[in-house]
Enzyme design. Structure first.
Site, PDB file in Angstrom:
ATOM      1  N   ASN A  76     -49.531   2.240 -58.798  1.00  0.00           N
ATOM      2  CA  ASN A  76     -49.272   3.661 -59.014  1.00  0.00           C
ATOM      3  C   ASN A  76     -50.285   4.494 -58.269  1.00  0.00           C
ATOM      4  O   ASN A  76     -51.404   4.058 -57.998  1.00  0.00           O
ATOM      5  CB  ASN A  76     -49.332   3.984 -60.511  1.00  0.00           C
ATOM      6  CG  ASN A  76     -50.747   4.142 -61.006  1.00  0.00           C
ATOM      7  OD1 ASN A  76     -51.326   5.222 -60.955  1.00  0.00           O
ATOM      8  ND2 ASN A  76     -51.347   3.053 -61.484  1.00  0.00           N
ATOM      9  N   ASN A 135     -63.459   6.342 -68.060  1.00  0.00           N
ATOM     10  CA  ASN A 135     -62.618   5.848 -66.968  1.00  0.00           C
ATOM     11  C   ASN A 135     -63.437   5.803 -65.680  1.00  0.00           C
ATOM     12  O   ASN A 135     -63.558   6.782 -64.968  1.00  0.00           O
ATOM     13  CB  ASN A 135     -61.389   6.751 -66.817  1.00  0.00           C
ATOM     14  CG  ASN A 135     -60.459   6.278 -65.716  1.00  0.00           C
ATOM     15  OD1 ASN A 135     -60.866   5.476 -64.860  1.00  0.00           O
ATOM     16  ND2 ASN A 135     -59.235   6.757 -65.710  1.00  0.00           N
ATOM     17  N   PHE A 136     -64.009   4.638 -65.430  1.00  0.00           N
ATOM     18  CA  PHE A 136     -64.755   4.402 -64.188  1.00  0.00           C
ATOM     19  C   PHE A 136     -63.950   3.485 -63.272  1.00  0.00           C
ATOM     20  O   PHE A 136     -64.502   2.737 -62.467  1.00  0.00           O
ATOM     21  CB  PHE A 136     -66.112   3.742 -64.471  1.00  0.00           C
ATOM     22  CG  PHE A 136     -67.065   4.590 -65.266  1.00  0.00           C
ATOM     23  CD1 PHE A 136     -66.941   5.976 -65.311  1.00  0.00           C
ATOM     24  CD2 PHE A 136     -68.114   4.006 -65.974  1.00  0.00           C
ATOM     25  CE1 PHE A 136     -67.834   6.752 -66.047  1.00  0.00           C
ATOM     26  CE2 PHE A 136     -69.007   4.771 -66.705  1.00  0.00           C
ATOM     27  CZ  PHE A 136     -68.869   6.151 -66.746  1.00  0.00           C
ATOM     28  N   CYS A 138     -60.289   4.232 -62.100  1.00  0.00           N
ATOM     29  CA  CYS A 138     -59.115   4.713 -61.367  1.00  0.00           C
ATOM     30  C   CYS A 138     -59.407   4.700 -59.856  1.00  0.00           C
ATOM     31  O   CYS A 138     -60.335   5.366 -59.400  1.00  0.00           O
ATOM     32  CB  CYS A 138     -58.783   6.118 -61.849  1.00  0.00           C
ATOM     33  SG  CYS A 138     -57.217   6.703 -61.262  1.00  0.00           S
ATOM     34  N   CYS A 346     -36.248 -35.286 -64.054  1.00  0.00           N
ATOM     35  CA  CYS A 346     -36.169 -34.937 -62.629  1.00  0.00           C
ATOM     36  C   CYS A 346     -34.742 -34.555 -62.250  1.00  0.00           C
ATOM     37  O   CYS A 346     -33.796 -35.274 -62.555  1.00  0.00           O
ATOM     38  CB  CYS A 346     -36.634 -36.121 -61.777  1.00  0.00           C
ATOM     39  SG  CYS A 346     -36.495 -35.817 -59.999  1.00  0.00           S
ATOM     40  N   CYS A 349     -34.595 -32.140 -56.849  1.00  0.00           N
ATOM     41  CA  CYS A 349     -34.587 -31.040 -55.885  1.00  0.00           C
ATOM     42  C   CYS A 349     -35.443 -31.379 -54.669  1.00  0.00           C
ATOM     43  O   CYS A 349     -35.266 -30.805 -53.601  1.00  0.00           O
ATOM     44  CB  CYS A 349     -35.078 -29.748 -56.524  1.00  0.00           C
ATOM     45  SG  CYS A 349     -36.825 -29.758 -56.950  1.00  0.00           S
ATOM     46  N   CYS A 356     -45.720 -31.999 -50.835  1.00  0.00           N
ATOM     47  CA  CYS A 356     -46.769 -32.997 -50.637  1.00  0.00           C
ATOM     48  C   CYS A 356     -46.730 -33.545 -49.207  1.00  0.00           C
ATOM     49  O   CYS A 356     -47.761 -33.693 -48.559  1.00  0.00           O
ATOM     50  CB  CYS A 356     -46.600 -34.126 -51.648  1.00  0.00           C
ATOM     51  SG  CYS A 356     -48.018 -35.238 -51.708  1.00  0.00           S
ATOM     52  N   CYS A 381     -52.162 -40.305 -53.880  1.00  0.00           N
ATOM     53  CA  CYS A 381     -52.248 -39.121 -54.751  1.00  0.00           C
ATOM     54  C   CYS A 381     -53.702 -38.791 -55.069  1.00  0.00           C
ATOM     55  O   CYS A 381     -54.437 -39.615 -55.601  1.00  0.00           O
ATOM     56  CB  CYS A 381     -51.475 -39.354 -56.051  1.00  0.00           C
ATOM     57  SG  CYS A 381     -51.571 -37.974 -57.212  1.00  0.00           S
ATOM     58  N   CYS A 387     -47.625 -30.602 -56.832  1.00  0.00           N
ATOM     59  CA  CYS A 387     -46.257 -30.972 -57.219  1.00  0.00           C
ATOM     60  C   CYS A 387     -45.889 -30.385 -58.576  1.00  0.00           C
ATOM     61  O   CYS A 387     -44.766 -29.923 -58.782  1.00  0.00           O
ATOM     62  CB  CYS A 387     -46.091 -32.489 -57.225  1.00  0.00           C
ATOM     63  SG  CYS A 387     -47.335 -33.364 -58.191  1.00  0.00           S
TER      64      CYS A 387
END
Lengths: 436, 450
Positions: A76, A135-136, A138, A346, A349, A356, A381, A387
């Protein structure tokens, strides 16, 4: 039932969920709706001196999205309240009177002169508000005028202003810190040195959420131009949690109350911040995304988890993870893990394999005996967890520690039962030999 | 004489005039941009994705879906067309539930695959609506290729040959190109003249001349083609329809399902298209479903599909069977036709015999049932009619009643390739025909370049 009542530097609220100083807390109408919805407290949107600031009249917000346009990060360029000081003060007084059990803290930002702070503190005290937040943080607009993060980036200023405030009010003083610094411990130490009752963090992060490729201008775009904004939302949570943890474990600030802020969306997020040392939490983006009702999930979820784990009150969870935050050099190098793929879960996919194979250690098969099959090759590994992180199915891949005495196929070494870290590792040129 | 759905016999105008458009509207309305975005976000971008393996044309599905997700539908369309220039039609007619979407890992994960077919349609529609052509025809090579049949195999072959600069002439027996896309698929799967629009899109590359009304064996001979062209591709599909082998099947009202489907697709006014009050469809494949559902949508009161084996043996996918059921079609299994009951030469009923499997072989039980019917559709498979092929030169080798081809689509004759339903290697799917036409074109190009 777990007791989730919150006492934060003496400010009591029925739960630890406060709305952060931001658009949702800019006026009585919104705050009353929030209290009706169940929020434990609010930090009223930052008051400044009259005449009120003005906001841009074009877009104030930018965002990034994940799949299905789920809002992940938000920014913002809105400034502090643009309403008259007196209007806000009257509404704060009315709300606090109508909702005495809720926390009403007032965020403040005035020029860096003691008289300015003195004057506004006096005005806020008359509202019967429970405390103030400086507010230190913004990072846009106000910082160009020497306020907000322009103060928060200079520890000496933080200490000075905090000291003025402590000297001029009976109310608890919470110092809100900016993340736009290199080491958050310095501003936190300064706040403590100035006498702050607590710090709250993080404020928003300097950011550009996107570039409009038709106009070659940053988003949100105002008449062909853009300005950096303050970044928040789920994407900043890891950054915020680290900063909270840094302050919680710094010997110089240990024990300084912290109000945790940064992407808190669910009860779990809140519990994580509190485990890292936050005494309560403040929420904004989640409410701005989904409305105030989300607090119902937060309250119910936190209570349910605390009941299930036997945590009777918030004291039982606040700071519980702090002792487990370590420097890298003290991590146990004798702790050896291997990825394990649950073949039942599993869905094939192949993302673990390609991640890996292409980018890491060639430790996951894609084909075994001519059949599509994903399996970890222990001899390759390194236990990196990539993974696990790319797998779309939760708990399908897990990291399993090797038991002591087992041979690590990758290194050929037997896993030691003892703890050993970098400080004594033979490859470390600065290794300290254990004392005789 | 009653009106509407209760008119006896085979009659037109069973529905109120305004009901036809709704009944034959797009089966799956196209995704709008938001829907496509939401669905595209579901794709996991799998490695060596199972959906690609399951696609006969091997479209890079994860890539084209990722391109949709990133706001590049044109790039997505190109990814599809690179492998399948008839990707628009395949998006509409592929039985995705037994191909890519069955293989989708989300089917394994949650029983809800990514809607690949509809995403493919979104991308290809975007490009086609914009008239975007992705392929330039290079300078002519001077090589001339004859393609027999302007169906999916022939069109895919012609386009790939044109991409290499060869000059292609397509000979089509029917008055319009498109093959089964134009004549053989249920109307609600390809609305708004899509088949012809796709032919125009494919041929826009240039170098492809289509001559309609030219049938092999009638207007041309294979000898003329091999003599007059540098190469020939045969993609003429299946011309014959299997007989019921039931007594009395010559009665009026016993019709070919494929003929009914073609007539419906070509009808300018569906209200003028007659259909029986009680319709029985014999068969268990896609043609049976398309005929049965469309008969129901035309206002037939009762439509029954009778199949001689069990549900699991039906060639129509579960999705297609559910579609039929949802439209009020009754599917009955283990029934084979035995006798058409006719009065004055017109069908009144069909007598069927119950069947069962005995040691893997189908056998009648002797018990029969008679279903009232004023229209019976035969949908028990089509056959290749080789009559037009041979006789004008050396005979082409056949296998199982269809043309024998090698892995590249080469027939036993020099310079002659074949693909689509007329070859032995086919599986009667549009997408397989496209793959065969495309791959034959690649092989022909290699041969022509020598």
């Amino acid at each position: 039932m777990a007791d989730i009542r919150n006492d934060f530097v003496g400010i009591k609220s029925p739960n630890p969920f406060w709305l952060a100083s931001a658009p949702p807390t800019d006026k009585e109408y919104n705050v009353v709706r929030a209290f009706k919805a169940g929020w434990g407290g609010v930090v009223w949107k930052t008051l400044g001196e009259d005449p009120p600031i003005v906001n841009v009249n074009g877009p104030r917000y930018g965002a990034i999205w994940g799949a299905d346009r789920r809002l992940l990060g938000f920014n913002n360029i809105e400034l502090i309240t643009d309403r008259k000081l007196q209007t806000n003060l009257q509404e704060i007084k009315a709300v606090k009177k109508a909702w005495p059990d809720r926390a009403v803290v007032v965020s403040l930002m005035v020029p860096c002169e003691e008289d300015n702070w003195k004057a506004i503190l006096r005005a806020v005290e008359e509202t019967e508000a429970d405390g103030v937040e400086l507010n230190f943080g913004c990072p846009h607009g106000m910082s160009e005028r020497g306020m907000g993060s322009a103060v928060g980036q200079v520890p000496e200023y933080i200490e000075m202003v905090t000291r003025w405030c402590k000297a001029n009010t009976r109310m608890p003083v919470i110092v809100k810190l900016t993340p736009n610094i290199t080491d958050v411990r310095y501003p936190a130490r300064a706040a403590k040195a100035g006498g702050a009752d607590a710090v709250s963090l993080i404020n928003t992060i300097n950011s550009i959420t996107g570039v409009n490729l038709d106009h070659f201008a940053p988003e949100p775009m105002i008449d062909g131009k853009g300005s950096h904004g303050g970044y928040c939302g789920p994407a900043v949570k890891p950054i915020a949690m680290n900063m909270v943890a840094e302050i919680a474990r710094d010997p110089e600030t240990a024990g300084l109350p912290i109000s945790g802020i940064g992407g808190i969306t669910t009860w779990r997020d809140a519990a994580e911040f509190m485990a890292l040392g936050a005494g309560n939490v403040q929420v904004c983006t989640a409410a701005m995304t989904y409305g105030f009702k989300i607090v119902e999930e937060m309250i119910a979820g936190l209570s349910e988890w605390m009941d299930a784990r036997g945590h009777a009150s918030l004291d039982a969870i606040v700071g519980r993870a702090v002792p487990n935050i370590s420097d890298w050099q003290h991590l146990n190098l004798n702790y050896v893990t291997k990825a394990r793929i649950d073949q039942e879960l599993c869905i094939k996919c192949g993302r673990c394999h390609i991640a890996c194979e292409d980018t890491s250690h060639q430790a996951i098969t894609s084909m075994v005996d001519g059949v599509r099959h994903f399996e970890v090759i222990d001899a390759e590994c390194v236990g990196c967890n990539l993974c696990v992180n790319v797998c779309p199915v939760e708990n399908c891949i897990t990291m399993e520690p090797l038991a002591a005495g087992v041979v690590d196929q990758r290194t050929g070494r037997t896993v030691e039962p003892t703890y050993a870290n970098w400080t004594t590792h033979p490859n470390n040129p600065a290794a300290r030999v254990a004392a005789e | 004489m009653t009106d509407g759905p209760f008119k006896e016999g085979i009659a037109a105008g069973r529905l109120a005039p305004q009901d036809y458009a709704g009944n034959f509207a797009d089966l799956h309305p196209p995704f709008d941009r938001h829907e496509a975005q939401v669905e595209a976000d579901r794709c996991y971008f799998c490695y060596d994705a199972p959906c690609v393996t399951a696609c006969p044309t091997a479209i890079d599905i994860p890539l084209f879906i990722r391109q949709i997700a990133t706001g590049n539908p044109m790039g997505s369309a190109r990814t599809i067309f690179d492998q399948n220039i008839l990707g628009g039609m395949c998006a509409r007619v592929c039985p995705t539930e037994t191909l890519c979407e069955e293989a989708c890992v989300r089917e394994a994960a949650e029983g809800k695959p990514v809607q690949i077919g509809r995403l493919q349609r979104y991308a290809t529609d975007t490009a086609m609506a914009a008239g975007r052509q992705f392929y330039d025809r290079p300078a002519s090579t001077g090589k001339r290729v004859a393609v027999v049949g302007a169906g999916p195999a022939g069109l895919a072959c012609a386009h790939r040959l044109a991409m290499y600069g060869h000059d292609v002439t397509v000979f089509e027996a029917r008055p319009k190109p498109g093959g089964l896309n134009e004549y053989g698929i249920a109307a609600y799967k390809t609305v708004d003249g899509f088949a012809q629009a796709e032919v125009d899109y494919v041929t826009a590359i240039g170098g492809i001349a289509i001559e309609n009304g030219k049938a092999l064996g009638r207007d041309l001979s294979l000898g003329e083609l091999t003599g007059g062209f540098d190469a020939v591709f045969l993609g003429m599909g299946l011309g014959g329809v299997n007989a019921l082998r039931a007594e009395g099947e010559e009665a009026a009202g016993v019709d070919d399902a494929v003929g009914f489907i073609a007539e419906l697709r070509q009808a300018s006014d569906l209200a003028a298209l007659p259909v029986g009050r009680r319709v029985v469809v014999i068969g268990g494949g896609m043609t049976a479903i398309d005929a049965a559902v469309q008969a129901k949508l035309l206002g037939a009161e009762e439509v029954t599909i009778c199949y001689r084996r069990g549900k699991e043996r039906m060639n129509a996918s579960d999705y297609e069977q559910d579609l039929a059921a949802a439209n009020g079609v009754t599917i009955r299994h283990w029934l084979q036709p035995r006798r058409v009951v006719a009065e004055d030469g017109t069908v009144r009923a069909i007598e069927l015999e119950y069947t069962r499997e005995e040691g893997g072989r189908l056998a009648g039980t002797g018990e029969t049932v008679t279903l009232a019917a004023d229209q019976v559709f035969k949908a028990i498979g089509q056959t290749f009619e080789p009559a037009g092929l041979n006789g004008s030169g050396p005979s082409i080798a056949m296998e199982g009643g269809r043309i024998r081809v090698d892995a590249e689509g080469r027939t036993s004759l020099d310079k002659v390739w074949a693909g689509g339903d007329c070859v032995a290697a086919g599986d009667d799917l549009t997408v397989t025909a496209v793959a065969q036409g495309r791959d034959a074109a690649e092989a022909m190009h290699r041969a022509l370049a020598r």
